[in-house]
Design a protein around this motif. Structure first.
Motif, short mmCIF file in Angstrom:
data_model
loop_
_atom_site.label_atom_id
_atom_site.label_comp_id
_atom_site.label_asym_id
_atom_site.label_seq_id
_atom_site.Cartn_x
_atom_site.Cartn_y
_atom_site.Cartn_z
N PHE A 169 0.83 -1.21 0.00
CA PHE A 169 0.00 0.00 0.00
C PHE A 169 0.87 1.26 0.00
CE2 PHE A 169 -1.69 3.03 3.31
CZ PHE A 169 -2.48 3.78 2.46
N LEU A 170 1.88 1.30 0.88
CA LEU A 170 2.78 2.44 0.92
C LEU A 170 3.51 2.62 -0.40
CD1 LEU A 170 4.40 2.07 4.47
CD2 LEU A 170 2.59 3.65 3.79
N GLU A 171 4.00 1.54 -0.96
CA GLU A 171 4.73 1.62 -2.23
C GLU A 171 3.84 2.15 -3.34
OE1 GLU A 171 7.87 -2.09 -1.48
OE2 GLU A 171 6.01 -2.42 -2.61
N GLN A 172 2.59 1.73 -3.35
CA GLN A 172 1.64 2.19 -4.37
C GLN A 172 1.38 3.69 -4.24
OE1 GLN A 172 -2.63 0.94 -4.20
NE2 GLN A 172 -2.14 -0.15 -6.09
N MET A 173 1.17 4.15 -3.01
CA MET A 173 0.91 5.57 -2.77
C MET A 173 2.13 6.43 -3.05
SD MET A 173 -2.21 6.35 -1.91
CE MET A 173 -1.98 7.90 -1.03
N ILE A 174 3.30 5.95 -2.64
CA ILE A 174 4.54 6.71 -2.86
C ILE A 174 4.83 6.82 -4.36
CG2 ILE A 174 7.04 6.65 -2.55
CD1 ILE A 174 6.48 5.40 0.24
N ALA A 175 4.59 5.73 -5.10
CA ALA A 175 4.79 5.76 -6.55
C ALA A 175 3.90 6.82 -7.20
CB ALA A 175 4.52 4.39 -7.14
N LEU A 176 2.64 6.90 -6.75
CA LEU A 176 1.74 7.90 -7.31
C LEU A 176 2.20 9.31 -6.97
CD1 LEU A 176 -0.92 8.50 -8.80
CD2 LEU A 176 -2.08 8.42 -6.59
N SER A 177 2.71 9.50 -5.76
CA SER A 177 3.14 10.85 -5.34
C SER A 177 4.34 11.33 -6.12
CB SER A 177 3.46 10.85 -3.84
OG SER A 177 4.65 10.14 -3.57
N ASN A 178 5.07 10.41 -6.75
CA ASN A 178 6.26 10.77 -7.51
C ASN A 178 5.97 11.04 -8.98
OD1 ASN A 178 8.68 10.84 -5.81
ND2 ASN A 178 8.18 8.72 -5.34
N VAL A 179 4.72 10.90 -9.37
CA VAL A 179 4.32 11.18 -10.75
C VAL A 179 3.74 12.59 -10.82
CG1 VAL A 179 2.85 10.51 -12.67
CG2 VAL A 179 3.83 8.75 -11.18
N PRO A 180 4.40 13.52 -11.53
CA PRO A 180 3.87 14.88 -11.63
C PRO A 180 2.46 14.86 -12.22
CG PRO A 180 6.12 14.78 -12.47
CD PRO A 180 5.67 13.36 -12.26
N PHE A 181 1.60 15.73 -11.72
CA PHE A 181 0.23 15.77 -12.23
C PHE A 181 -0.22 17.21 -12.37
CE2 PHE A 181 -0.32 16.16 -7.71
CZ PHE A 181 -1.47 16.90 -7.52
N ASN A 182 -1.15 17.43 -13.27
CA ASN A 182 -1.75 18.74 -13.49
C ASN A 182 -3.11 18.53 -14.13
OD1 ASN A 182 -2.51 21.32 -14.32
ND2 ASN A 182 -0.40 21.96 -14.70
N MET A 183 -4.16 18.86 -13.41
CA MET A 183 -5.51 18.67 -13.92
C MET A 183 -5.93 19.74 -14.92
SD MET A 183 -7.33 17.47 -10.38
CE MET A 183 -6.53 16.23 -9.35
N GLY A 184 -5.11 20.78 -15.05
CA GLY A 184 -5.36 21.78 -16.08
C GLY A 184 -6.06 23.02 -15.58
N ASP A 185 -5.47 24.18 -15.87
CA ASP A 185 -6.09 25.45 -15.49
C ASP A 185 -7.49 25.59 -16.08
OD1 ASP A 185 -3.65 25.90 -14.33
OD2 ASP A 185 -3.11 27.62 -15.58
N ALA A 186 -7.63 25.15 -17.33
CA ALA A 186 -8.93 25.30 -18.01
C ALA A 186 -10.01 24.49 -17.29
CB ALA A 186 -8.82 24.86 -19.47
N ASN A 187 -9.66 23.30 -16.81
CA ASN A 187 -10.63 22.47 -16.11
C ASN A 187 -11.03 23.08 -14.76
OD1 ASN A 187 -10.91 20.38 -18.01
ND2 ASN A 187 -9.05 19.38 -17.29
N ILE A 188 -10.06 23.69 -14.08
CA ILE A 188 -10.37 24.35 -12.81
C ILE A 188 -11.29 25.54 -13.05
CG2 ILE A 188 -9.40 25.57 -10.82
CD1 ILE A 188 -8.88 22.52 -10.90
N ALA A 189 -10.99 26.29 -14.09
CA ALA A 189 -11.80 27.47 -14.41
C ALA A 189 -13.24 27.10 -14.78
CB ALA A 189 -11.15 28.25 -15.56
N LYS A 190 -13.44 25.86 -15.25
CA LYS A 190 -14.78 25.41 -15.65
C LYS A 190 -15.61 24.89 -14.48
CE LYS A 190 -13.44 24.09 -20.36
NZ LYS A 190 -13.22 22.94 -21.28
N ILE A 191 -14.99 24.73 -13.30
CA ILE A 191 -15.75 24.21 -12.16
C ILE A 191 -16.88 25.19 -11.85
CG2 ILE A 191 -15.67 23.72 -9.68
CD1 ILE A 191 -12.84 22.69 -10.06
#
Length: 290
Positions: free
Chosen positions: A199-221
């Motif tokens: 479980f820890l390894e899975q979560m840590i692996a995800l935390s090391n992957v850069p992510f960006n949901m997109g400014d345009a998507n946030i603006a559309k909320i």
């Protein structure tokens, strides 16, 4: 370079402080709910609890946490006037570890699945830290499910954190969590305690992957959004203001209409201590959600 070398020791201290604070909470253990159980969704069984009656609010916890360790102080107060639906995400607490690919999009779909099971078309949604990123994703991919959105010390992109936070993610290892109250809390409720390291390894692996949901998507909320941050919680405050601008805020309301979204920066608070300010957070929630 010296700062980077010191990061593992700093991270260990942060983890120990965080789990000690949450473990010390009197409501940290088993919470009394009017309904609880598992929902089969997207190939796993997701644990949920329901507390109280009224307008529904969905609570999404931070990384490596459980319902009790994250929301134990807030649930008794919120449930006096609202129906509180608290969910434990994949691998966390009572929701069993799964080899299913871990992603924020899938976790957001899990949340929608629990809402379907409970026959809740839309609800207010509050997420802390990692749970905040899942809450953002839910608002983006299932906008009709989110009435109002509360994001506590979280961001929709990796660059929303200060560099030292992202550096800490890079050196995080499972052994840093050994012999800690967080491990004890996991052992107390997890369906299979042997999955802790995976479980820890899975979560840590995800935390090391850069992510960006997109400014345009946030603006559309379309939902009103309340951003709550500690003044020293690791969020890049320049990026936080940019986020608030995307949501229609950071204007001069004297010359126009007050924006539907709100920003609260709580003084003298870190990422961990912010969640301990129960009265302060309740005050913001009561005002915003009404």
């Amino acid at each position: 370079m010296k700062n980077l070398l010191r990061t593992p020791h700093l991270l260990k201290s942060i983890i120990l402080i965080a789990i000690t604070m949450f473990a010390a909470s009197p409501s940290n253990g088993q919470s009394q709910s009017s309904d609880s159980g598992y929902v089969p969704v997207n190939g796993i069984k997701v644990y949920y609890e329901v507390h109280g009656e009224g307008q529904p609010i969905v609570l999404l916890h931070g990384a490596f946490m459980t319902i009790g360790t994250n929301w134990g102080e807030l649930i008794p107060e919120l449930s006096k006037t609202r129906k509180v639906i608290a969910i434990e995400l994949q691998g966390h607490g009572r929701t069993q570890y799964s080899d299913r690919k871990l992603s924020r999009a899938t976790l957001a779909s899990d949340v929608a699945g629990v809402m379907d099971y409970l026959k809740i078309d839309s609800a207010d949604v509050a997420g802390y830290s990692f749970g905040g990123t899942v809450a953002y994703q839910l608002a983006i991919q299932s906008p009709k499910r989110v009435r109002k959105l509360v994001i506590i010390s979280s961001t929709y992109k990796s660059d929303g954190w200060l560099p030292e936070v992202n550096n800490a993610f890079k050196v995080m290892k499972p052994e840093l969590f050994a012999n800690t109250p967080m491990k004890a809390a996991y052992d107390a409720v997890a369906p299979d305690k042997t999955k802790w390291t995976k479980f820890l390894e899975q979560m840590i692996a995800l935390s090391n992957v850069p992510f960006n949901m997109g400014d345009a998507n946030i603006a559309k909320i379309s939902s009103p959004v309340l951003l709550i941050s500690g003044d020293n919680d690791g969020l890049d405050k320049i990026e936080l203001i940019k986020t608030y601008q995307l949501l229609g805020g950071a204007i001069c309301a004297d010359f126009g209409v007050m924006p539907k979204s709100q920003l609260a920066v709580v003084p003298s608070q870190s990422h961990v201590s912010l969640m301990m300010q129960t009265k302060t957070i309740l005050g913001y929630l009561d005002s915003f959600l009404k």
